[in-house]
Design a protein around this motif. Structure first.
Motif, PDB file in Angstrom:
ATOM      1  N   PRO A  74     -15.048 -57.211 -19.199  1.00 30.24           N
ATOM      2  CA  PRO A  74     -14.036 -56.554 -18.358  1.00 30.24           C
ATOM      3  C   PRO A  74     -14.264 -55.058 -18.150  1.00 30.24           C
ATOM      4  N   ARG A  75     -15.282 -54.493 -18.812  1.00 30.39           N
ATOM      5  CA  ARG A  75     -15.654 -53.133 -18.463  1.00 30.39           C
ATOM      6  C   ARG A  75     -16.327 -53.074 -17.096  1.00 30.39           C
ATOM      7  N   SER A  76     -16.544 -54.251 -16.494  1.00 24.29           N
ATOM      8  CA  SER A  76     -16.979 -54.322 -15.104  1.00 24.29           C
ATOM      9  C   SER A  76     -15.759 -54.105 -14.214  1.00 24.29           C
ATOM     10  N   ILE A  77     -15.781 -53.075 -13.397  1.00 28.17           N
ATOM     11  CA  ILE A  77     -14.650 -52.806 -12.509  1.00 28.17           C
ATOM     12  C   ILE A  77     -14.518 -53.919 -11.482  1.00 28.17           C
ATOM     13  N   THR A  78     -15.632 -54.531 -11.133  1.00 24.95           N
ATOM     14  CA  THR A  78     -15.600 -55.706 -10.259  1.00 24.95           C
ATOM     15  C   THR A  78     -14.755 -56.803 -10.891  1.00 24.95           C
ATOM     16  N   LEU A  79     -14.970 -57.056 -12.179  1.00 24.50           N
ATOM     17  CA  LEU A  79     -14.214 -58.088 -12.885  1.00 24.50           C
ATOM     18  C   LEU A  79     -12.743 -57.693 -13.014  1.00 24.50           C
ATOM     19  N   GLN A  80     -12.475 -56.414 -13.239  1.00 21.53           N
ATOM     20  CA  GLN A  80     -11.081 -55.951 -13.302  1.00 21.53           C
ATOM     21  C   GLN A  80     -10.353 -56.251 -12.000  1.00 21.53           C
ATOM     22  N   LEU A  81     -10.998 -55.963 -10.880  1.00 21.80           N
ATOM     23  CA  LEU A  81     -10.400 -56.235  -9.577  1.00 21.80           C
ATOM     24  C   LEU A  81     -10.139 -57.723  -9.393  1.00 21.80           C
ATOM     25  N   GLN A  82     -11.096 -58.535  -9.810  1.00 22.31           N
ATOM     26  CA  GLN A  82     -10.937 -59.984  -9.692  1.00 22.31           C
ATOM     27  C   GLN A  82      -9.826 -60.498 -10.603  1.00 22.31           C
ATOM     28  N   GLN A  83      -9.763 -59.968 -11.828  1.00 31.50           N
ATOM     29  CA  GLN A  83      -8.746 -60.383 -12.775  1.00 31.50           C
ATOM     30  C   GLN A  83      -7.346 -60.027 -12.252  1.00 31.50           C
ATOM     31  N   ALA A  84      -7.206 -58.826 -11.737  1.00 31.52           N
ATOM     32  CA  ALA A  84      -5.917 -58.406 -11.205  1.00 31.52           C
ATOM     33  C   ALA A  84      -5.486 -59.298 -10.048  1.00 31.52           C
ATOM     34  N   ALA A  85      -6.427 -59.616  -9.161  1.00 27.64           N
ATOM     35  CA  ALA A  85      -6.111 -60.496  -8.030  1.00 27.64           C
ATOM     36  C   ALA A  85      -5.701 -61.875  -8.512  1.00 27.64           C
ATOM     37  N   GLN A  86      -6.350 -62.346  -9.566  1.00 27.20           N
ATOM     38  CA  GLN A  86      -6.012 -63.654 -10.124  1.00 27.20           C
ATOM     39  C   GLN A  86      -4.610 -63.651 -10.738  1.00 27.20           C
ATOM     40  N   VAL A  87      -4.297 -62.588 -11.448  1.00 24.68           N
ATOM     41  CA  VAL A  87      -2.982 -62.483 -12.092  1.00 24.68           C
ATOM     42  C   VAL A  87      -1.868 -62.413 -11.059  1.00 24.68           C
ATOM     43  N   HIS A  88      -2.065 -61.597 -10.028  1.00 25.08           N
ATOM     44  CA  HIS A  88      -0.991 -61.334  -9.081  1.00 25.08           C
ATOM     45  C   HIS A  88      -0.997 -62.257  -7.875  1.00 25.08           C
ATOM     46  N   GLY A  89      -2.085 -62.981  -7.659  1.00 31.84           N
ATOM     47  CA  GLY A  89      -2.156 -63.903  -6.534  1.00 31.84           C
ATOM     48  C   GLY A  89      -2.348 -63.178  -5.222  1.00 31.84           C
ATOM     49  N   SER A  90      -1.355 -62.464  -4.815  1.00 40.44           N
ATOM     50  CA  SER A  90      -1.458 -61.616  -3.633  1.00 40.44           C
ATOM     51  C   SER A  90      -0.617 -60.372  -3.884  1.00 40.44           C
ATOM     52  N   TYR A  91      -0.980 -59.294  -3.215  1.00 39.11           N
ATOM     53  CA  TYR A  91      -0.275 -58.037  -3.417  1.00 39.11           C
ATOM     54  C   TYR A  91       0.861 -57.885  -2.417  1.00 39.11           C
ATOM     55  N   LYS A  92       1.882 -57.125  -2.848  1.00 40.01           N
ATOM     56  CA  LYS A  92       3.021 -56.848  -2.001  1.00 40.01           C
ATOM     57  C   LYS A  92       2.831 -55.507  -1.295  1.00 40.01           C
ATOM     58  N   SER A  93       3.602 -55.289  -0.271  1.00 46.03           N
ATOM     59  CA  SER A  93       3.530 -54.021   0.449  1.00 46.03           C
ATOM     60  C   SER A  93       4.039 -52.860  -0.397  1.00 46.03           C
ATOM     61  N   THR A  94       4.742 -53.186  -1.497  1.00 49.56           N
ATOM     62  CA  THR A  94       5.276 -52.147  -2.388  1.00 49.56           C
ATOM     63  C   THR A  94       4.383 -51.893  -3.599  1.00 49.56           C
ATOM     64  N   ASP A  95       3.203 -52.506  -3.612  1.00 48.65           N
ATOM     65  CA  ASP A  95       2.236 -52.264  -4.688  1.00 48.65           C
ATOM     66  C   ASP A  95       1.340 -51.091  -4.316  1.00 48.65           C
ATOM     67  N   LEU A  96       1.162 -50.182  -5.247  1.00 49.01           N
ATOM     68  CA  LEU A  96       0.195 -49.091  -5.089  1.00 49.01           C
ATOM     69  C   LEU A  96      -0.960 -49.352  -6.036  1.00 49.01           C
ATOM     70  N   LEU A  97      -2.178 -49.425  -5.497  1.00 47.90           N
ATOM     71  CA  LEU A  97      -3.368 -49.625  -6.320  1.00 47.90           C
ATOM     72  C   LEU A  97      -4.106 -48.301  -6.466  1.00 47.90           C
ATOM     73  N   LEU A  98      -4.450 -47.957  -7.700  1.00 46.04           N
ATOM     74  CA  LEU A  98      -5.210 -46.748  -8.010  1.00 46.04           C
ATOM     75  C   LEU A  98      -6.540 -47.173  -8.621  1.00 46.04           C
ATOM     76  N   ILE A  99      -7.636 -46.802  -7.996  1.00 42.34           N
ATOM     77  CA  ILE A  99      -8.949 -47.289  -8.417  1.00 42.34           C
ATOM     78  C   ILE A  99      -9.912 -46.121  -8.569  1.00 42.34           C
ATOM     79  N   ASP A 100     -10.612 -46.068  -9.706  1.00 44.50           N
ATOM     80  CA  ASP A 100     -11.677 -45.079  -9.869  1.00 44.50           C
ATOM     81  C   ASP A 100     -12.893 -45.772 -10.450  1.00 44.50           C
ATOM     82  N   GLY A 101     -14.015 -45.126 -10.363  1.00 48.32           N
ATOM     83  CA  GLY A 101     -15.245 -45.691 -10.913  1.00 48.32           C
ATOM     84  C   GLY A 101     -16.455 -44.970 -10.373  1.00 48.32           C
ATOM     85  N   GLY A 102     -17.542 -45.057 -11.105  1.00 44.64           N
ATOM     86  CA  GLY A 102     -18.797 -44.489 -10.640  1.00 44.64           C
ATOM     87  C   GLY A 102     -19.379 -43.424 -11.536  1.00 44.64           C
TER      88      GLY A 102
END
Length: 384
Positions: free
Chosen positions: A121-149
């Motif tokens: 899970p130190r793979s940010i790709t996997l983190q994104l996939q895991q989050a999508a799996q947990v939440h199914g789909s995102y709502k318009s009231t969700d704010l996503l903050l992403i960093d990496g590189g």
């Protein structure tokens, strides 16, 4: 630089006050749907809220949770009136457990290209996939903050500097082929100055991979408020200051300057491609972390910074790479205030105006500065 202005001393108080005022306004007006109700985070140590039982900065009265040092995603969350997200992953010493209800998926050591183990899970790709799996789909009231590189850039720079031997060149080639094809790599390495050119191609392709994963696991899942930090200039960190200093000592100042210029070209290749891929997308706001950090280092007084080169945390050892190492668990606000370095002014608050905690991570004030830039981007999109 219009998005990046000095953070006022009482930002956190003002953010809480603003959130309270907004809540009172909604009650007075008979309600209304808030723009943001939840914050989800993916990334590396910069955004990790406690996977390893602490945060990668100066510790507060607690390592995590109440009393801990607020880091930039938490400050941004507070600014839009929601709780700072807790760490989804918890390291047991051998593996990662997960915590139901927590929405900060960032992990210290996170990489866009976690080449050693893509299923970690130190793979940010996997983190994104895991989050999508947990939440199914995102709502318009969700704010996503992403960093990496940042860690990816450090990996590439280290491999490049080690490519002076046959074994080192092979290791560099192997890293390059985790993002580029073998044909691309061998073609580039066959050119004059090919090792340098290959690094730039790698970083450009890495940006494509990053955006492709954000699209597949966030935008295509309904996310409409996505903030992405671009890659900062890691050569400005104390860690790379030591690396460049070592190059200057052994090969001369000109070689160190050339190495710094090359690494900056690579980072620019990543940031330019990320900007191109996100251009015109009203669901994505790319925060220019590179420009923000560079300006803080070049104009520290404008940001109330007293030191942008040294670390607030004391050195506690030497790493396997020969560079100074630090221990965040013992680098606390209390210990720093009680032990100011000789000759440093400012009394017990001396460390509060430093930019770097250890050689690669910001102090609490550094996090406030970053939160300010991100919050400005959120406001500019009218997402808050």
């Amino acid at each position: 630089m219009s998005l990046f202005f000095p953070l006022e001393t009482h930002l956190k108080f003002r953010l809480h006050l603003a959130a309270a005022a907004t809540a009172l306004f909604l009650v007075a007006c008979g309600g209304g749907d808030p723009a943001i109700t939840s914050v989800k985070v993916m990334g590396d140590s910069l955004a990790d809220s406690g996977t390893f039982g602490l945060k990668f900065t100066v510790q507060g009265t607690a390592a995590t949770g109440s009393g801990s040092t607020p880091i930039w995603p938490e400050l941004v969350a507070h600014g839009v009136g929601v709780d700072g997200p807790c760490a989804f992953y918890r390291f047991t010493g051998t593996s990662f457990n997960t915590s139901t209800g927590c929405t900060n998926y960032a992990i210290g050591g996170g990489r866009i290209n976690n080449a050693s183990n893509a299923q970690d899970p130190r793979s940010i790709t996997l983190q994104l996939q895991q989050a999508a799996q947990v939440h199914g789909s995102y709502k318009s009231t969700d704010l996503l903050l992403i960093d990496g590189g940042g860690n990816d850039a450090a990996d590439l720079a280290g491999a490049y500097l080690g490519a002076t031997s046959e074994a080192g060149l092979l290791a560099y080639r192997n890293l390059l082929t985790t993002v580029l094809t073998a044909v691309q790599v061998d073609t580039l390495l066959g050119l004059a100055n090919g090792t340098a050119l290959a690094g730039g191609a790698y970083m450009q392709a890495l940006a494509d991979r990053f955006f492709d994963n954000i699209k597949a696991s966030a935008l295509d899942k309904g996310a409409s408020k996505v903030v992405v930090l671009n890659m900062p200039d890691i050569t400005l960190t104390p860690r790379f200051g030591a690396v460049l200093g070592a190059i200057a000592q052994t090969a001369g100042a000109a070689q160190a300057q050339q190495a710094q210029a090359l690494f900056r070209q690579w980072i620019a290749a990543f940031n330019t491609q990320l900007a191109a891929r996100s251009a015109g997308n009203d669901k994505v706001a790319v925060v220019d972390f590179y420009a923000a950090l560079s300006d803080q280092v070049s104009r520290p007084a404008a940001y109330g910074l007293s030191n942008v080169t040294a670390t607030a945390c004391p050195v506690t050892g030497v790493g396997s790479d020969g560079l100074p190492s630090y221990t965040f668990a013992t680098c606390t606000a209390t210990s720093l205030s009680a032990n100011p370095p000789a000759g440093v002014s400012g009394g017990a608050n001396w460390w509060k105006s430093y930019l770097f905690s250890d050689s690669f991570h910001p102090t609490p004030y550094g996090h406030e500065l970053l939160a300010n830039a991100v919050s400005a981007a959120v406001r500019a999109r009218n997402w808050n």
